[in-house]
Write a protein that holds these residues in place. Structure first.
Motif, PDB file in Angstrom:
ATOM      1  N   ASN A 181       0.839  -1.218   0.159  1.00  0.00           N
ATOM      2  CA  ASN A 181       0.002  -0.137  -0.132  1.00  0.00           C
ATOM      3  C   ASN A 181       0.881   1.340  -0.040  1.00  0.00           C
ATOM      4  O   ASN A 181       1.335   1.569   1.018  1.00  0.00           O
ATOM      5  CB  ASN A 181      -1.101  -0.241   1.190  1.00  0.00           C
ATOM      6  N   SER A 230       1.558   5.581  -0.554  1.00  0.00           N
ATOM      7  CA  SER A 230       0.611   6.673  -0.385  1.00  0.00           C
ATOM      8  C   SER A 230       0.265   7.147  -1.919  1.00  0.00           C
ATOM      9  O   SER A 230       0.983   6.981  -2.875  1.00  0.00           O
ATOM     10  CB  SER A 230       1.273   7.688   0.512  1.00  0.00           C
ATOM     11  N   PRO A 231      -0.687   8.075  -2.091  1.00  0.00           N
ATOM     12  CA  PRO A 231      -1.101   8.353  -3.570  1.00  0.00           C
ATOM     13  C   PRO A 231       0.077   9.029  -4.180  1.00  0.00           C
ATOM     14  O   PRO A 231       0.217   8.938  -5.314  1.00  0.00           O
ATOM     15  CB  PRO A 231      -2.212   9.096  -3.482  1.00  0.00           C
TER      16      PRO A 231
END
Length: 74
Positions: free
Chosen positions: A58, A60-61
């Protein structure tokens, strides 16, 4: 020796046929690759759900994989 227009046309037609075959081959390869991506994605989703684990990282954007590696290295 200079080629006649007919010879040049025949050469170009042969080249077009070759390029059409190459294009068809590459389109098939791209189709197969797309199907593999879908299949592997489904398998990862299934494994994550079945075993209740996170397989994908995952991020971060705003973070790309390359920048994440650069930040980890001292």
């Amino acid at each position: 020796m200079k080629k006649t227009p007919e010879q040049r046309i025949m050469e170009l037609e042969a080249e077009v046929k070759l390029l059409e075959k190459q294009k068809a081959f590459l389109e098939r390869q791209a189709y197969i690759a797309d199907k593999k991506v879908i299949f592997f994605d489904m398998m990862i989703n299934l494994a994550e759900k079945e075993y209740d684990i996170d397989i994908r990282k995952n991020l971060s954007p705003g973070q790309s994989p390359a920048s994440a590696v650069k930040r980890k290295k001292p």
